[in-house]
Structures are given as C-alpha cells and as structure tokens.
Design a protein around this motif. Structure first.
Motif, mmCIF file in Angstrom:
data_model
loop_
_atom_site.group_PDB
_atom_site.id
_atom_site.type_symbol
_atom_site.label_atom_id
_atom_site.label_comp_id
_atom_site.label_asym_id
_atom_site.label_seq_id
_atom_site.Cartn_x
_atom_site.Cartn_y
_atom_site.Cartn_z
ATOM 1 N N LYS A 1 0.832 -1.194 0.000
ATOM 2 C CA LYS A 1 0.000 0.000 0.000
ATOM 3 C C LYS A 1 0.874 1.255 0.000
ATOM 4 O O LYS A 1 0.561 2.235 -0.670
ATOM 5 N N THR B 1 2.412 3.271 -3.164
ATOM 6 C CA THR B 1 1.737 4.307 -3.952
ATOM 7 C C THR B 1 2.338 5.683 -3.678
ATOM 8 O O THR B 1 2.194 6.589 -4.482
ATOM 9 N N MET C 1 0.167 5.557 -9.776
ATOM 10 C CA MET C 1 -0.408 6.845 -9.399
ATOM 11 C C MET C 1 0.274 7.989 -10.147
ATOM 12 O O MET C 1 -0.360 8.974 -10.504
ATOM 13 N N SER D 1 -10.669 7.238 -10.154
ATOM 14 C CA SER D 1 -11.585 6.179 -9.716
ATOM 15 C C SER D 1 -11.037 4.827 -10.144
ATOM 16 O O SER D 1 -11.032 3.866 -9.361
ATOM 17 N N ALA E 1 -8.166 3.775 -7.971
ATOM 18 C CA ALA E 1 -8.644 3.319 -6.661
ATOM 19 C C ALA E 1 -9.197 1.906 -6.774
ATOM 20 O O ALA E 1 -8.907 1.044 -5.936
ATOM 21 N N TYR F 1 -6.281 -0.722 -7.250
ATOM 22 C CA TYR F 1 -5.590 -1.022 -5.999
ATOM 23 C C TYR F 1 -6.501 -1.806 -5.052
ATOM 24 O O TYR F 1 -6.056 -2.725 -4.369
ATOM 25 N N PHE F 2 -7.764 -1.411 -5.014
ATOM 26 C CA PHE F 2 -8.722 -2.092 -4.141
ATOM 27 C C PHE F 2 -8.765 -3.583 -4.469
ATOM 28 O O PHE F 2 -8.620 -4.437 -3.586
ATOM 29 N N ILE G 1 -5.338 -5.408 -3.649
ATOM 30 C CA ILE G 1 -5.056 -5.584 -2.224
ATOM 31 C C ILE G 1 -6.082 -6.493 -1.575
ATOM 32 O O ILE G 1 -5.757 -7.293 -0.696
ATOM 33 N N LEU G 2 -7.333 -6.405 -2.047
ATOM 34 C CA LEU G 2 -8.354 -7.306 -1.515
ATOM 35 C C LEU G 2 -7.974 -8.757 -1.803
ATOM 36 O O LEU G 2 -8.044 -9.626 -0.911
#
Lengths: 233, 219
Positions: free
Chosen positions: A171, A174, A185, A203, A206, A209-210, A213-214
C-alpha cells in the motif's frame, strides 16, 4: 450528474493508456519487491540486535525499531530523497544525487523494517525457553538450535503477521509517485494533466488497488489459517 | 548555530501553525471517522438488507492505500457529489474515510466481545434493546476498544502529513515550502522529521501507558 457517474466507472480512458498504466503497476511491484528485501534484511538485523545479550546493542536495536516505526512514510521518503545526498555532497565534495527509485526503496524499506523487527522478535520470543534448553542439552550447538528448533517454529508463528506487513508495504508503494517514481499513481496524474479528466482515472486507480489488495489479503487470510492449523498440530 | 537560529527559530511561527493544522485535521478526521464507523458498524451488525453494502464499504476503506483515497476524494468527489470544495475538507474526509473502515471493525469486535449472556440477561430483566445497548453493552465495549481507537488516532496523525500533497498548510507542507524558500533541506527537513517522530512517539507511549492502566484496573 448521471453522465458523470457513468464516466467515473467506464474504462475507455484506461484502455487507451493501458500500456503506460500497466508499466506503472509493474513499477509498484518492482519497488515493493526491492523494499521488501531491504525491510526483511534490516528487520532481521535489528531483531538480532534487540535479542543480544549486550545491553548497548539491545538498546540500539530498540532505538532503530522505534525510530522507523514512528516516522510517517512520506516524511521519511522526502527526507531520504533530499537530505542524505546533500550531506554526502558536502562531505565528499562531489555532487551526489539519489535516483527517485533508490530513495523510494530505501525509505520504504527502512520504514517497514521497524515493523519487521517487532514481528521477528515476537516470533522468536514466542518459542518456550524449554525448547531451547532441551535442544542444547541434547548436544545441539547454539547455531543448530536456532536453525532446527527455534527458526521453524518462529517462522510459522510470525508468517501471518509478516504477510500483513507486506500488504501494508505494498500500500505504501503508492507514495513513491510523490518523488517522481513512475508508478501507477504517477502515470495517472500525468495522464490527468494531459486529458484534464481526473474522474475516470483516479476512480479507476482506486478500484485497481482495491481489487489487488483485496485479493492479496484474502490470500494471506487463507494461508495464515493453514499455517496456524499446522502450528497447532 | 547561527544558521539553525536563522532558519528554525526565526520560522518557529510557521512550524507552530503547521503543527496546529496537523492537530486540527487529525482531530476532525478521527471524530468523523468514529461517527461514520459507528453507523457502518451498526448497519453491518443489525441491518440485514444493507449488510453487504457495509461490508463493501469497510473492505474498500481498508484495502485502498491512503494516498490513493486522498487523490480520489480530492479530484473525484467534487465532481460526483459537489463536495468537498476546499482542500482542507478533502484532507480530513480522506483521512476519515480510511479510518472509518478500520473503526467499524474495531467497534464490531468490541460489541461482539461482550459476552452474549450479558445481553440476554439485560433483555430478560426487561431493559429495552436500546437501554441494553446504552447501559450494559456499550460501557464494557468502550473499555475494550479504547486502546485500538487511540491507536487509530496515531495512524491518522501519521498519515496526516500526506494532506500537504493537496496544499493543506500542515507541518509537512510548511516544511516543504520553507525548504524551497531557504534551500536548506538538511536543517528544515531533519527538524520536521524529528518533530513528527517525537510527536508520534510521545503519543504512542502515552497510549501504551493509558491502555496498560485501563487493563490493570478493569481486567
């Protein structure tokens, strides 16, 4: 309004720039890998220092871990990028610059190594003293005891925590865009300046990355359950 | 020494104001995060039909890097929602967004940590669900989650330096500006880093001391 919302989720702009963006994401992973290696190496060193029988060395290890755990990553990143090169320049009387990538890896690696120190120490100290004593009394040397008795158990204990540290480290990668390392980024902000359409790009970043990482944390959770079960058996 | 005085002491007002902005934005962010986190936690626990939405929100907040959230809030929210209109608001909104996800989970584990029997006993003595929450579950849950709540505040203070990227005049922003005015990064940046380490270290020591005291007194 509705048009804005639709624009926010459509990926056409992303598709147009997929090469650059993918390269940016690869840079994220590259920075992550390099700084993870540095973080583990420094973390291990500091952890050994913290477990040393000499009080002065123990104190150094504690100081190191506390220092880097309590520094905000961005502050450390900026500091590493600007201050040490200047000090070296003054000392060596030749102009020295750190490349953004180098500064990024060093700063993130150091910041993360403070946490790794604690994780490693907790893992090693969780091994009951009796195990060490039993191993020593059967005639194993100190090094062999560490290698065959402490390490296998400690690694199992600290693995879930260490994997979570890796996710935090990913994380933080970034942040490196702020010193112009061309990560995802960074590319997004460059394209935004060119296209003047920040919405779909930020958007999209985001969401990317979401999802990444999830998935990573789901994997970690799955692995750690397995490891815990093995540890108990 | 003269140099130190010229740059650090003569600009002490800048550093102090920056510190105040850092404190202000962190406090607003944690307060908003607590309120939002509580609502999300209650929805996740007691509102079946919206549970998936709360889970998605929590996962999104926790799994997205704070810097990405900051950029997203700053550039995308004004177009989508017409808010925030200032960098300061975008800064605390992003910090609160990140923390609210973590706090929702903290609140949940605090509430679920209170033994089930306590709730059943309170309900069977005739307390309404609301009164049970207020007088039986919450006091115990608050005690249990106070340490992680304070740790989350520490995380907010640590990440708050990022708001300097969107021109919120906090400590980091002022340090970078002073650096570009004076061209003395060694003194200014090292002093700033020292300030951050000192603040975060003092806070975390205070939190540790207070949590230990809570534990020894009530558990």
């Amino acid at each position: 309004m509705l048009g804005d919302w639709i624009q926010a989720v459509t990926g056409s702009l992303f598709w147009e720039y997929r090469r650059i963006l993918l390269f940016g994401l690869a840079t994220n992973f590259y920075v992550f890998l390099l700084s993870a290696v540095l973080a583990m190496a420094m973390g291990l060193l500091a952890c050994l220092a913290r477990l040393s029988p000499l009080r002065a060395i123990r104190w150094c290890g504690t100081f190191y871990a506390e220092l880097f755990r309590n520094t905000p990553e961005y502050v450390l990143l900026v500091w590493v990028h600007f201050v040490p090169p200047l000090i070296l320049t003054l000392l060596l009387r030749t102009r020295i610059n750190f490349s953004p990538l180098f500064s990024a890896v060093v700063a993130l690696g150091l910041a993360s190594s403070g946490y790794f120190t604690e994780t490693f120490r907790a893992g090693i100290q969780s091994i009951p003293r009796g195990h060490v004593e039993a191993a020593r009394s059967t005639g194993l040397s100190g090094a062999l005891t560490f290698r065959w008795v402490i390490l296998p158990q400690a690694v199992r204990k600290m693995l879930p925590e260490a994997l979570n540290q890796f996710i935090s480290l990913f994380k933080s990668t970034t942040l490196v865009s702020l010193i112009a390392v061309p990560d995802l980024m960074y590319q997004v902000s460059m394209i935004t300046q060119e296209q003047m359409r920040p919405m779909p790009l930020y958007s999209g970043a985001a969401i990317i990355y979401f999802v990444i990482i999830l998935c990573l944390s789901a994997l970690v959770r799955k692995f750690s359950e397995g490891w815990r079960a093995v540890g108990r058996a | 020494m003269g140099m130190l005085q010229r740059i650090l002491w003569n600009n002490r007002g800048e550093f102090l104001e920056g510190l105040l902005v850092t404190a202000e934005i962190s406090l607003i962010a944690i307060a908003v995060a607590m309120a939002v986190g509580l609502v999300i936690c209650l929805v996740r626990m007691y509102c079946r039909p919206l549970r998936w939405l709360a889970l998605l929100y929590i996962e999104f907040c926790r799994s997205t890097p704070i810097y990405v959230q900051l950029m997203w809030v700053n550039y995308v929210w004004p177009e989508l929602f017409g808010w925030p209109q200032s960098f300061f608001a975008a800064g605390w909104a992003a910090l609160a967004l990140q923390s609210s996800g973590y706090l929702a989970e903290t609140f949940r584990s605090g509430i679920e940590g209170v033994a089930r029997g306590q709730r059943e006993a309170a309900l069977s003595t005739g307390l309404s669900p609301f009164l049970t929450m207020r007088w039986v579950i919450l006091p115990q849950a608050v005690l249990m989650m106070t340490p992680s709540l304070m740790n989350q505040f520490l995380v907010v203070v640590k990440s708050s330096c990022l708001v300097s990227v969107i021109a919120v005049p906090d400590l980091m922003y002022r340090a970078l500006r002073l650096t570009s005015i004076w061209f003395e990064p060694i003194e200014i940046l090292s002093f700033t880093a020292f300030l951050y380490v000192a603040i975060v270290f003092a806070l975390s020591a205070a939190i540790k001391w207070y949590s230990d005291r809570l534990r020894s007194r009530y558990a």
